[in-house]
Design a protein around this motif. Structure first.
Motif, PDB file in Angstrom:
ATOM      1  N   SER A  16      13.823 -14.165  18.446  1.00 34.89           N
ATOM      2  CA  SER A  16      13.727 -13.342  19.644  1.00 34.89           C
ATOM      3  C   SER A  16      13.120 -11.978  19.357  1.00 34.89           C
ATOM      4  CB  SER A  16      15.122 -13.144  20.236  1.00 34.89           C
ATOM      5  OG  SER A  16      15.911 -12.443  19.299  1.00 34.89           O
ATOM      6  N   LYS A  17      12.698 -11.769  18.115  1.00 33.63           N
ATOM      7  CA  LYS A  17      12.162 -10.453  17.745  1.00 33.63           C
ATOM      8  C   LYS A  17      10.638 -10.479  17.689  1.00 33.63           C
ATOM      9  CE  LYS A  17      16.187  -8.575  16.349  1.00 33.63           C
ATOM     10  NZ  LYS A  17      16.920  -9.430  17.313  1.00 33.63           N
ATOM     11  N   ILE A  18      10.068  -9.314  17.946  1.00 34.80           N
ATOM     12  CA  ILE A  18       8.642  -9.157  17.692  1.00 34.80           C
ATOM     13  C   ILE A  18       8.492  -8.599  16.284  1.00 34.80           C
ATOM     14  CG2 ILE A  18       6.590  -7.812  18.316  1.00 34.80           C
ATOM     15  CD1 ILE A  18       7.145 -10.039  20.258  1.00 34.80           C
ATOM     16  N   LEU A  19       7.723  -9.298  15.465  1.00 35.52           N
ATOM     17  CA  LEU A  19       7.542  -8.889  14.069  1.00 35.52           C
ATOM     18  C   LEU A  19       6.250  -8.107  13.918  1.00 35.52           C
ATOM     19  CD1 LEU A  19       9.610 -11.237  13.591  1.00 35.52           C
ATOM     20  CD2 LEU A  19       8.338 -11.708  11.491  1.00 35.52           C
ATOM     21  N   MET A  20       6.371  -6.892  13.451  1.00 38.91           N
ATOM     22  CA  MET A  20       5.162  -6.103  13.249  1.00 38.91           C
ATOM     23  C   MET A  20       4.974  -5.788  11.771  1.00 38.91           C
ATOM     24  SD  MET A  20       3.880  -2.548  14.919  1.00 38.91           S
ATOM     25  CE  MET A  20       2.144  -2.134  14.697  1.00 38.91           C
ATOM     26  N   ALA A  21       3.761  -5.987  11.285  1.00 37.18           N
ATOM     27  CA  ALA A  21       3.433  -5.565   9.923  1.00 37.18           C
ATOM     28  C   ALA A  21       2.722  -4.224  10.021  1.00 37.18           C
ATOM     29  CB  ALA A  21       2.536  -6.590   9.241  1.00 37.18           C
ATOM     30  N   LEU A  22       3.275  -3.212   9.366  1.00 35.02           N
ATOM     31  CA  LEU A  22       2.604  -1.914   9.293  1.00 35.02           C
ATOM     32  C   LEU A  22       1.835  -1.905   7.981  1.00 35.02           C
ATOM     33  CD1 LEU A  22       5.469   0.449  10.463  1.00 35.02           C
ATOM     34  CD2 LEU A  22       3.351  -0.028  11.677  1.00 35.02           C
ATOM     35  N   VAL A  23       0.522  -1.927   8.104  1.00 35.09           N
ATOM     36  CA  VAL A  23      -0.282  -2.094   6.896  1.00 35.09           C
ATOM     37  C   VAL A  23      -1.001  -0.799   6.545  1.00 35.09           C
ATOM     38  CG1 VAL A  23      -1.993  -3.511   5.741  1.00 35.09           C
ATOM     39  CG2 VAL A  23      -0.665  -4.462   7.619  1.00 35.09           C
ATOM     40  N   PHE A  24      -0.865  -0.416   5.312  1.00 41.35           N
ATOM     41  CA  PHE A  24      -1.623   0.718   4.791  1.00 41.35           C
ATOM     42  C   PHE A  24      -2.577   0.144   3.752  1.00 41.35           C
ATOM     43  CE2 PHE A  24      -2.757   4.480   2.569  1.00 41.35           C
ATOM     44  CZ  PHE A  24      -2.580   5.515   3.467  1.00 41.35           C
ATOM     45  N   PRO A  25      -3.891   0.184   4.040  1.00 41.76           N
ATOM     46  CA  PRO A  25      -4.812  -0.554   3.172  1.00 41.76           C
ATOM     47  C   PRO A  25      -5.133   0.151   1.847  1.00 41.76           C
ATOM     48  CG  PRO A  25      -6.001   0.413   5.005  1.00 41.76           C
ATOM     49  CD  PRO A  25      -4.562   0.773   5.206  1.00 41.76           C
ATOM     50  N   ASP A  26      -4.130   0.704   1.228  1.00 42.55           N
ATOM     51  CA  ASP A  26      -4.296   1.273  -0.107  1.00 42.55           C
ATOM     52  C   ASP A  26      -3.025   0.923  -0.864  1.00 42.55           C
ATOM     53  OD1 ASP A  26      -5.113   2.798  -2.327  1.00 42.55           O
ATOM     54  OD2 ASP A  26      -6.042   4.309  -1.054  1.00 42.55           O
ATOM     55  N   ILE A  27      -2.945   1.314  -2.134  1.00 41.36           N
ATOM     56  CA  ILE A  27      -1.779   0.907  -2.917  1.00 41.36           C
ATOM     57  C   ILE A  27      -0.513   1.646  -2.472  1.00 41.36           C
ATOM     58  CG2 ILE A  27      -2.948   0.090  -4.972  1.00 41.36           C
ATOM     59  CD1 ILE A  27      -2.399   2.886  -6.187  1.00 41.36           C
ATOM     60  N   TYR A  28       0.602   1.098  -2.901  1.00 34.09           N
ATOM     61  CA  TYR A  28       1.935   1.601  -2.546  1.00 34.09           C
ATOM     62  C   TYR A  28       2.072   3.117  -2.739  1.00 34.09           C
ATOM     63  CZ  TYR A  28       7.064   1.905  -2.737  1.00 34.09           C
ATOM     64  OH  TYR A  28       8.380   2.251  -2.527  1.00 34.09           O
ATOM     65  N   GLU A  29       1.635   3.600  -3.885  1.00 29.08           N
ATOM     66  CA  GLU A  29       1.841   5.020  -4.198  1.00 29.08           C
ATOM     67  C   GLU A  29       1.121   5.931  -3.217  1.00 29.08           C
ATOM     68  OE1 GLU A  29       1.182   2.547  -6.276  1.00 29.08           O
ATOM     69  OE2 GLU A  29       1.350   3.173  -8.361  1.00 29.08           O
ATOM     70  N   VAL A  30       0.004   5.475  -2.692  1.00 28.02           N
ATOM     71  CA  VAL A  30      -0.739   6.279  -1.723  1.00 28.02           C
ATOM     72  C   VAL A  30      -0.103   6.104  -0.339  1.00 28.02           C
ATOM     73  CG1 VAL A  30      -2.996   6.683  -0.665  1.00 28.02           C
ATOM     74  CG2 VAL A  30      -2.851   5.998  -3.064  1.00 28.02           C
ATOM     75  N   GLY A  31       0.139   4.851   0.030  1.00 21.14           N
ATOM     76  CA  GLY A  31       0.673   4.563   1.357  1.00 21.14           C
ATOM     77  C   GLY A  31       2.035   5.178   1.601  1.00 21.14           C
ATOM     78  N   MET A  32       2.866   5.185   0.573  1.00 24.73           N
ATOM     79  CA  MET A  32       4.213   5.719   0.756  1.00 24.73           C
ATOM     80  C   MET A  32       4.220   7.245   0.822  1.00 24.73           C
ATOM     81  SD  MET A  32       6.450   3.523   1.424  1.00 24.73           S
ATOM     82  CE  MET A  32       8.009   4.349   1.095  1.00 24.73           C
ATOM     83  N   SER A  33       3.072   7.858   0.589  1.00 26.01           N
ATOM     84  CA  SER A  33       2.981   9.303   0.729  1.00 26.01           C
ATOM     85  C   SER A  33       2.526   9.691   2.129  1.00 26.01           C
ATOM     86  CB  SER A  33       1.973   9.856  -0.290  1.00 26.01           C
ATOM     87  OG  SER A  33       2.351   9.480  -1.585  1.00 26.01           O
ATOM     88  N   ASN A  34       2.307   8.692   2.945  1.00 26.34           N
ATOM     89  CA  ASN A  34       1.781   8.942   4.285  1.00 26.34           C
ATOM     90  C   ASN A  34       2.909   9.017   5.305  1.00 26.34           C
ATOM     91  OD1 ASN A  34       0.818   7.424   6.987  1.00 26.34           O
ATOM     92  ND2 ASN A  34      -0.804   8.711   6.188  1.00 26.34           N
ATOM     93  N   LEU A  35       2.934  10.103   6.040  1.00 24.81           N
ATOM     94  CA  LEU A  35       4.020  10.295   6.997  1.00 24.81           C
ATOM     95  C   LEU A  35       3.900   9.365   8.198  1.00 24.81           C
ATOM     96  CD1 LEU A  35       6.537  11.978   7.715  1.00 24.81           C
ATOM     97  CD2 LEU A  35       5.023  13.611   8.832  1.00 24.81           C
ATOM     98  N   GLY A  36       2.679   9.054   8.596  1.00 24.01           N
ATOM     99  CA  GLY A  36       2.457   8.216   9.775  1.00 24.01           C
ATOM    100  C   GLY A  36       3.175   6.882   9.697  1.00 24.01           C
ATOM    101  N   ILE A  37       3.082   6.239   8.547  1.00 25.94           N
ATOM    102  CA  ILE A  37       3.742   4.948   8.329  1.00 25.94           C
ATOM    103  C   ILE A  37       5.253   5.093   8.520  1.00 25.94           C
ATOM    104  CG2 ILE A  37       4.483   3.511   6.357  1.00 25.94           C
ATOM    105  CD1 ILE A  37       2.064   2.296   7.079  1.00 25.94           C
ATOM    106  N   GLN A  38       5.803   6.164   7.985  1.00 25.09           N
ATOM    107  CA  GLN A  38       7.258   6.375   8.077  1.00 25.09           C
ATOM    108  C   GLN A  38       7.672   6.596   9.530  1.00 25.09           C
ATOM    109  OE1 GLN A  38       9.522   6.362   5.528  1.00 25.09           O
ATOM    110  NE2 GLN A  38       8.453   6.905   3.652  1.00 25.09           N
TER     111      GLN A  38
END
Lengths: 613, 234
Positions: free
Chosen positions: A47-69
């Motif tokens: 019953s859930k909508i599954l969304m993938a939030l994709v940052f097309p760079d490696i983890y260390e770069v993506g996890m520094s991005n506030l937008g994703i959070q």
């Protein structure tokens, strides 16, 4: 109902054997809050909508991005939706995945990318476009929107490198232009109806296209002149950027996902202000994030300290495009420090990534400095006052030198400087003045620093090639030729005192490709596909950027990269990104462009060959 | 107490923790960072060193190689709160993932030397997948590894007491227990007992017998007690 496939831990273990930094691919961070499919309350994932939030760079770069959070927080707060993160695998892991024929998967529950209902890419810069295709392909998803049927996830993109959607328009089902906070929930609600009532994809796209900020490429048709310029866009109605009026209505993310491994910006990040009122004419962010909206200082202080406690970070970054323009910046810093120390004994360090340094702000730097005084960063961007007038970078040399002298007095030792070359109307003199400015800073150091400190003085100079971007007053301008840029850089390199200066330079051919992609039209989609098939990925990493691949790809697509770079656009033509209303109208940009022309005319103008200098 | 003077009582907490499953993929430095942030979240007042760049007073036992589960990780942290081991354990564990938990914590009384240096030898368990092998082959391997180990070392045999235990759940898996990675092999051949070298040696060794290494665990650390070894007590 589609089956949701998950990679099990045993398989992950096999895949991770011999992989560099395996911590990138595991799912045990604090702050993770995607819904657990194994918990059957609310009927599990069906019953859930599954969304993938994709940052097309490696983890260390993506996890520094506030937008994703921010998006992760908003989606997961909603009972009907769940969001999981996906980052680009590094080269070694991609190779392993391809060898073992295993699709990429999300971090949280290791759900394969093609099992999501919707996949959203956040695109921070143009050189990530090839990574997007690579990730779609690794996920077993057809890269072309038209070739994906109802069983495939809906693919969308947003972020600063999607404000001109054209160069990746064939790959995306839709784009989100502007602030994502509100619109993401509206979109997911429509998606839920679409999924449950088994309507057609066209119905879903039609529904969401009514929302401000949603651009669906298939609903627009571009007509071109034989030379490739846009003749007409149908319909004429532009897509209005989504804007949230009041930032304070959205609390800061005070319980972000805390990365297990070290990331680029491994600290608690708080956005204090969105938008910038400076109006530097080269700066795309300064225009696309308008209007300026600031958060209330009292609630910022409270939420910041709450966030520090929740996360255990002892470092906070106050993010904005120009933190010195946040009126109560000093109060923010003082109150945050004192509230933090009312309950915590450890040391708090604060960073202000975009602080414009002057004598007043230097005192702020003293306030937030813990431990050794390290580096101060200045971004004059240009060497001459003439050029700073042209680009509207409101910084005076005398003021800057004064601040630097004061900084040396106060015990600072390292200076970092940012410059650009290839700026509009640039003359030999403008480039020469970069080296002269650096020399005057060294002279200031000689005056103020004791001999022992002077001997280890290092001025880090970073030179970037100017890349004209859509929605700026320089969007029409012809980009300087890479060979010219290289000559200008060589001149600087030859003429700065090497003893004190470390100089960094970005490959001008990379800037050229960045410019061609950012001002590209829909035909550039083919170029990106060919480049990716030819092996281009992680183009922003100097080790991977390969100009030959791009050159070949433009050729194969029957296009000339120069059409989007050195040729420039004329002021009365329809631009590929004119389908978007970014909130700043074309008349205003033209007026700003005219002002810069006047600034240029007021000075001696010399654009002769640089080999002569 | 005189006004204006704060007497801060500092205590040192010594603790033992494990990192298993996904957490084995995190490096030593990652584990240190994770623990420091957990200490902050739990609201402990970690003591800082003085000087230009104050650092939290915390230290850890030598790194366990990346990719190896460990049930014998040790740490010592100086706190400005007077709390006991149990409270420490309870509060910190709430802030840690269940794949990394403190199993034992103790407040040290008086001045004690750090005991990290006492760690002399670690016990590793290798889960060997012998599915494609046969029993006689396994016995041959048994003999050969014994020789290899004796040959490469000049220390007393008791250190190399190793056991092969058939697993209960699956007959395809046997566990090999080996002591290694020790500072007591100071002289020659010490490199051989660096974990990664040993791991390579063992892998090569096993290849001949068509045996794969499955999971590797660091089970326990030992200190030297005269000529014998004893389990490290915190």
């Amino acid at each position: 109902m589609k089956e949701i496939k998950i990679l099990n831990f045993d398989m992950l273990e096999k895949l991770l054997e011999g992989i560099e930094k395996p911590g990138r691919y595991i799912n045990t961070e604090i702050g993770v809050r995607s819904k657990n499919p194994r918990v059957e309350e609310n009927g599990g994932f069906d019953s859930k909508i599954l969304m993938a939030l994709v940052f097309p760079d490696i983890y260390e770069v993506g996890m520094s991005n506030l937008g994703i959070q921010i998006l992760y927080d908003i989606v997961n707060k909603h009972e009907n939706f769940t969001a999981e993160r996906v980052f680009s695998p590094w080269i070694d892991f991609e190779k392993k995945l391809r060898e073992e024929k295993i699709k990429i998967f999300s971090l949280e529950n290791r759900i394969f990318l093609d099992c999501f209902d919707i996949v959203g890419f956040t695109v921070q810069h143009e050189l990530l476009y090839t990574n997007i295709l690579n990730m779609l392909d690794l996920g077993g998803i057809n890269i072309y929107s038209k070739q994906r049927d109802e069983r495939s996830p809906i693919i969308c993109a947003g972020g600063p490198a999607a404000v001109n959607p054209q160069p990746i328009s064939k790959f995306m089902d839709f784009f989100v232009i502007g602030d994502g906070e509100e619109i993401i929930i509206h979109i997911l609600q429509v998606l839920k109806v679409y999924k449950e009532s088994r309507k057609e994809k066209g119905w879903f796209l039609k529904e969401i296209s009514r929302l401000d900020g949603v651009y669906v490429p298939e609903f627009y048709k571009f007509y071109y002149y034989p030379d490739g310029r846009v003749k007409k866009i149908e319909p004429e109605k532009k897509i209005k950027k989504a804007v949230i009026k009041n930032l304070d209505e959205f609390k800061i993310v005070s319980n972000p996902v805390i990365p297990n491994i070290k990331t680029i910006h491994d600290r608690f990040i708080v956005e204090i202000m969105r938008g910038c009122s400076r109006g530097c004419r080269f700066c795309q962010a300064g225009f696309i994030y308008r209007p300026v909206r600031k958060r209330n200082v009292e609630s910022l202080v409270r939420q910041s300290v709450e966030g520090l406690k929740n996360t255990g970070y002892d470092e906070i970054s106050f993010l904005s495009l120009s933190s010195s323009d946040y009126g109560e910046i000093e109060q923010l810093i003082r109150d945050t420090i004192s509230l933090y120390h009312s309950s915590q004994t450890g040391r708090l360090s604060i960073s202000l990534p975009s602080l414009r340094l002057d004598s007043f702000n230097l005192k702020l730097m003293e306030l937030i400095q813990t431990g050794r005084k390290t580096g101060l960063t200045f971004a004059p961007e240009a060497g001459s006052q003439r050029m700073r007038d042209i680009i509207n970078k409101n910084i005076k040399e005398s003021e800057m030198i004064e601040t630097i002298k004061m900084a040396f007095n106060e015990g600072w030792e390292k200076i970092k400087l940012y410059f650009m070359i290839g700026l509009p109307f640039e003359s030999e003199d403008d480039v020469r003045e970069i080296t002269e400015l650096i020399e005057r800073i060294i002279a200031a150091a000689r005056e103020k620093l004791p001999r022992k400190k002077l001997s280890r003085l290092k001025i880090n100079v970073s030179i970037n090639a100017f890349c004209p971007k859509p929605f700026t007053p320089f969007q029409w301008i012809s980009q300087d030729h890479p060979e010219n840029l290289q000559m200008k850089f060589n001149y600087i390199l030859k003429n700065v005192p090497k003893r004190y200066v470390d100089i960094k330079w970005v490959d001008p051919y990379k800037s050229m490709i960045e410019c061609a992609l950012s001002r590209g039209n829909e035909f550039v989609c083919d170029v990106i596909e060919y480049a990716w098939r030819g092996g281009a990925k992680f183009d922003n990493w100097s080790d991977f950027f390969n100009f030959n691949i791009w050159e070949e790809s433009f050729k194969r697509a029957g296009l000339d990269a120069g059409f989007f770079t050195t040729a420039g656009f004329s002021e009365d033509e329809i631009l590929p990104w004119d389908v978007i209303d970014i909130g700043v109208n074309k008349k205003f940009l033209l007026k700003e462009y005219d002002k810069s022309k006047k600034c240029a005319a007021g000075y001696k103008y010399n654009t002769a060959g640089y080999n002569k200098i | 107490m005189q006004p204006g003077i704060n007497i801060i009582q500092q205590v040192i907490i010594r603790f033992k923790f494990y990192k298993k499953e996904e957490f084995k993929y995190l490096s030593h430095l990652d584990i240190v960072r994770i623990l420091c942030r957990a200490l902050n979240r739990a609201g402990f007042n970690v003591a800082y060193s003085s000087g230009y760049n104050p650092k939290p007073k915390i230290r850890f036992s030598a790194p366990t190689p990346l990719g190896i589960e460990s049930f014998a990780e040790y740490g010592e942290v100086t706190l400005n709160d007077n709390i006991d081991g149990n409270e420490f354990k309870e509060r910190i564990n709430k802030e840690l993932n269940n794949k990394m938990q403190v199993v034992e914590a103790k407040k040290l009384s008086g001045k004690t030397d750090s005991f990290m240096n006492e760690i002399a030898v670690n016990l590793y368990t290798f889960a060997l997948d012998v599915a494609s092998s046969t029993k006689p082959l396994l016995e041959k391997f048994y003999g050969s590894i014994w020789e290899g180990l004796i040959e490469k070392s000049d220390f007393m045999g008791s250190i190399y007491r190793y056991e092969m235990l058939p697993s209960k759940e699956s007959s395809n898996i046997v566990f090999l227990k080996i002591y290694g990675y020790a500072k007591i092999f100071k002289e020659k051949n010490n490199d051989f007992f660096k974990f990664n070298n040993f791991y390579l040696f063992l892998k090569e060794c096993l290849k001949e017998y068509r045996i794969c290494i499955g999971n590797v665990k660091k089970e326990e650390s030992f200190a030297l007690d005269g000529n014998r070894i004893k389990v490290l007590q915190i």
